[in-house]
Design a protein around this motif. Structure first.
Motif, PDB file in Angstrom:
ATOM      1  N   SER A   1      30.389  18.349  44.415  1.00 26.93           N
ATOM      2  CA  SER A   1      31.551  18.923  43.719  1.00 26.93           C
ATOM      3  C   SER A   1      31.096  20.120  42.888  1.00 26.93           C
ATOM      4  O   SER A   1      30.134  20.019  42.116  1.00 26.93           O
ATOM      5  N   SER A   2      31.775  21.236  43.042  1.00 24.81           N
ATOM      6  CA  SER A   2      31.416  22.448  42.304  1.00 24.81           C
ATOM      7  C   SER A   2      31.644  22.256  40.810  1.00 24.81           C
ATOM      8  O   SER A   2      32.614  21.599  40.396  1.00 24.81           O
ATOM      9  N   LEU A   3      30.735  22.805  40.016  1.00 25.97           N
ATOM     10  CA  LEU A   3      30.904  22.756  38.570  1.00 25.97           C
ATOM     11  C   LEU A   3      32.128  23.579  38.157  1.00 25.97           C
ATOM     12  O   LEU A   3      32.438  24.607  38.766  1.00 25.97           O
ATOM     13  N   ASP A   4      32.801  23.141  37.124  1.00 22.31           N
ATOM     14  CA  ASP A   4      34.011  23.799  36.634  1.00 22.31           C
ATOM     15  C   ASP A   4      33.659  25.206  36.121  1.00 22.31           C
ATOM     16  O   ASP A   4      32.808  25.347  35.237  1.00 22.31           O
ATOM     17  N   PRO A   5      34.274  26.252  36.676  1.00 17.84           N
ATOM     18  CA  PRO A   5      33.956  27.621  36.222  1.00 17.84           C
ATOM     19  C   PRO A   5      34.283  27.862  34.753  1.00 17.84           C
ATOM     20  O   PRO A   5      33.763  28.810  34.134  1.00 17.84           O
ATOM     21  N   ARG A   6      35.114  27.009  34.164  1.00 23.06           N
ATOM     22  CA  ARG A   6      35.493  27.206  32.753  1.00 23.06           C
ATOM     23  C   ARG A   6      34.353  26.923  31.784  1.00 23.06           C
ATOM     24  O   ARG A   6      34.443  27.273  30.608  1.00 23.06           O
ATOM     25  N   ILE A   7      33.276  26.292  32.264  1.00 26.04           N
ATOM     26  CA  ILE A   7      32.155  26.027  31.352  1.00 26.04           C
ATOM     27  C   ILE A   7      31.381  27.306  31.036  1.00 26.04           C
ATOM     28  O   ILE A   7      30.608  27.355  30.080  1.00 26.04           O
ATOM     29  N   GLY A   8      31.594  28.358  31.838  1.00 26.69           N
ATOM     30  CA  GLY A   8      30.921  29.621  31.592  1.00 26.69           C
ATOM     31  C   GLY A   8      29.449  29.594  31.973  1.00 26.69           C
ATOM     32  O   GLY A   8      28.920  28.582  32.420  1.00 26.69           O
ATOM     33  N   SER A   9      28.770  30.713  31.775  1.00 24.26           N
ATOM     34  CA  SER A   9      27.351  30.825  32.123  1.00 24.26           C
ATOM     35  C   SER A   9      26.491  30.047  31.135  1.00 24.26           C
ATOM     36  O   SER A   9      26.817  29.938  29.950  1.00 24.26           O
ATOM     37  N   LYS A  10      25.379  29.513  31.650  1.00 25.55           N
ATOM     38  CA  LYS A  10      24.435  28.778  30.827  1.00 25.55           C
ATOM     39  C   LYS A  10      23.101  29.518  30.809  1.00 25.55           C
ATOM     40  O   LYS A  10      22.695  30.112  31.808  1.00 25.55           O
ATOM     41  N   HIS A  11      22.431  29.454  29.669  1.00 28.09           N
ATOM     42  CA  HIS A  11      21.143  30.147  29.513  1.00 28.09           C
ATOM     43  C   HIS A  11      20.037  29.121  29.294  1.00 28.09           C
ATOM     44  O   HIS A  11      20.238  28.093  28.658  1.00 28.09           O
ATOM     45  N   CYS A  12      18.870  29.431  29.840  1.00 29.41           N
ATOM     46  CA  CYS A  12      17.725  28.532  29.664  1.00 29.41           C
ATOM     47  C   CYS A  12      16.434  29.336  29.791  1.00 29.41           C
ATOM     48  O   CYS A  12      16.260  30.117  30.734  1.00 29.41           O
ATOM     49  N   GLU A  13      15.523  29.149  28.830  1.00 27.18           N
ATOM     50  CA  GLU A  13      14.250  29.867  28.833  1.00 27.18           C
ATOM     51  C   GLU A  13      13.212  29.163  29.697  1.00 27.18           C
ATOM     52  O   GLU A  13      12.170  29.738  29.997  1.00 27.18           O
ATOM     53  N   GLN A  14      13.464  27.914  30.066  1.00 27.34           N
ATOM     54  CA  GLN A  14      12.520  27.146  30.873  1.00 27.34           C
ATOM     55  C   GLN A  14      13.113  26.870  32.254  1.00 27.34           C
ATOM     56  O   GLN A  14      14.289  27.120  32.498  1.00 27.34           O
ATOM     57  N   ALA A  15      12.245  26.374  33.126  1.00 28.99           N
ATOM     58  CA  ALA A  15      12.721  26.004  34.463  1.00 28.99           C
ATOM     59  C   ALA A  15      13.689  24.832  34.349  1.00 28.99           C
ATOM     60  O   ALA A  15      13.470  23.900  33.578  1.00 28.99           O
ATOM     61  N   LEU A  16      14.755  24.879  35.094  1.00 26.09           N
ATOM     62  CA  LEU A  16      15.748  23.818  35.069  1.00 26.09           C
ATOM     63  C   LEU A  16      15.179  22.542  35.688  1.00 26.09           C
ATOM     64  O   LEU A  16      14.344  22.585  36.587  1.00 26.09           O
ATOM     65  N   ASP A  17      15.651  21.416  35.198  1.00 25.61           N
ATOM     66  CA  ASP A  17      15.226  20.110  35.718  1.00 25.61           C
ATOM     67  C   ASP A  17      16.416  19.440  36.400  1.00 25.61           C
ATOM     68  O   ASP A  17      17.519  19.412  35.851  1.00 25.61           O
ATOM     69  N   PHE A  18      16.171  18.898  37.609  1.00 26.96           N
ATOM     70  CA  PHE A  18      17.225  18.226  38.364  1.00 26.96           C
ATOM     71  C   PHE A  18      16.811  16.781  38.626  1.00 26.96           C
ATOM     72  O   PHE A  18      15.649  16.493  38.890  1.00 26.96           O
ATOM     73  N   SER A  19      17.779  15.886  38.601  1.00 25.79           N
ATOM     74  CA  SER A  19      17.520  14.477  38.918  1.00 25.79           C
ATOM     75  C   SER A  19      18.833  13.834  39.350  1.00 25.79           C
ATOM     76  O   SER A  19      19.913  14.376  39.132  1.00 25.79           O
ATOM     77  N   LEU A  20      18.708  12.647  39.981  1.00 27.31           N
ATOM     78  CA  LEU A  20      19.888  11.876  40.369  1.00 27.31           C
ATOM     79  C   LEU A  20      20.108  10.764  39.354  1.00 27.31           C
ATOM     80  O   LEU A  20      19.151  10.153  38.869  1.00 27.31           O
ATOM     81  N   SER A  21      21.347  10.494  39.045  1.00 29.15           N
ATOM     82  CA  SER A  21      21.658   9.460  38.062  1.00 29.15           C
ATOM     83  C   SER A  21      21.440   8.062  38.625  1.00 29.15           C
ATOM     84  O   SER A  21      21.257   7.109  37.868  1.00 29.15           O
ATOM     85  N   GLN A  22      21.450   7.925  39.976  1.00 29.66           N
ATOM     86  CA  GLN A  22      21.247   6.648  40.626  1.00 29.66           C
ATOM     87  C   GLN A  22      20.244   6.804  41.760  1.00 29.66           C
ATOM     88  O   GLN A  22      19.799   7.914  42.051  1.00 29.66           O
TER      89      GLN A  22
END
Length: 234
Positions: free
Chosen positions: A60-81
């Motif tokens: 599911s695509s993230l809601d465009p209303r959240i706007g752009s996000k900034h991060c100085e480090q590499a993003l971390d991804f994981s599954l909740s289950q």
């Protein structure tokens, strides 16, 4: 000429000094669309490590209303289950001083090769090769013991009426039906022999059913291992 040589020398020195200065990168900026794409790419990489299974995903695509996000480090991804859970969520985290996390719901379906019927079949019909075709279906649509090889069920009989397009399982068939003449494979202390018998009840793959030996008239319990074939191990 010397004037130009000095100018070139000073220019080279300046370039060297500039190249030795530390570079301070600005925080990366990610739009919701970019974050969704990165989450999909990460998930694809996780699934690609399993070379024995085919998966189909729907994120599911993230809601465009959240706007752009900034991060100085590499993003971390994981599954909740666990990966085996069909309804899942990809967690996207940024762990810098302005820490944040987002959740992208995702559906993960295991795709398997199945045999489906090319026509309607009535109860008691014998399965022939022209009745079947191989296709891919999501595992969640499969109920029962899946038939992966058509050769394993050619000659079997249906226990019930089956519809065109229906996935075929061993529960739909009797590989050995009551009254059938079957081959009894007997293994005793490494010695393999065979005999002929009559099935006293219906059986599908793995079922243990009574078989009457045609010669001795003795009834024994045997496991159904193939169409019109059972096995006994002593």
């Amino acid at each position: 000429m010397k004037k130009y040589e000095n100018l070139i020398r000073h220019s080279l020195i300046w370039l060297c000094l500039c190249s030795s200065l530390p570079l301070y990168s600005q925080p990366e900026s990610y739009s919701p669309e970019q974050l969704t794409t990165l989450a999909q790419q990460w998930l694809d990489a996780q699934l690609a490590s399993d070379t024995t299974t085919v998966y189909q995903t729907d994120i599911s695509s993230l809601d465009p209303r959240i706007g752009s996000k900034h991060c100085e480090q590499a993003l971390d991804f994981s599954l909740s289950q666990l990966l085996t859970q069909r309804q899942n969520t990809i967690v996207i985290r940024c762990s810098d001083t302005t820490a944040w996390q987002l959740y992208a719901p995702v559906r993960i379906d295991e795709i398997v090769a199945t045999l489906v019927l090319r026509q309607n079949i009535s109860t008691g019909s014998m399965i022939t090769a022209d009745m079947l075709e191989t296709t891919s279906r999501a595992r969640r649509f499969v109920r029962g013991n899946l038939v992966a090889d058509a050769n394993a069920v050619i000659g079997a009989k249906t226990k019930r009426s089956l519809s065109m397009g229906q996935i075929l399982t061993f529960q739909d068939l009797c590989l050995v039906c009551k009254g059938d003449v079957v081959t009894i494979a007997i293994r005793d202390n490494g010695l393999d022999v065979s005999a002929s018998g009559i099935a006293m009840s219906d059986g599908s793959l793995g079922d243990v059913i009574p078989i009457q030996n045609r010669q001795s008239k003795r009834t024994v319990k045997a496991e159904v291992v193939a169409v019109n074939r059972v096995s006994i191990t002593f």
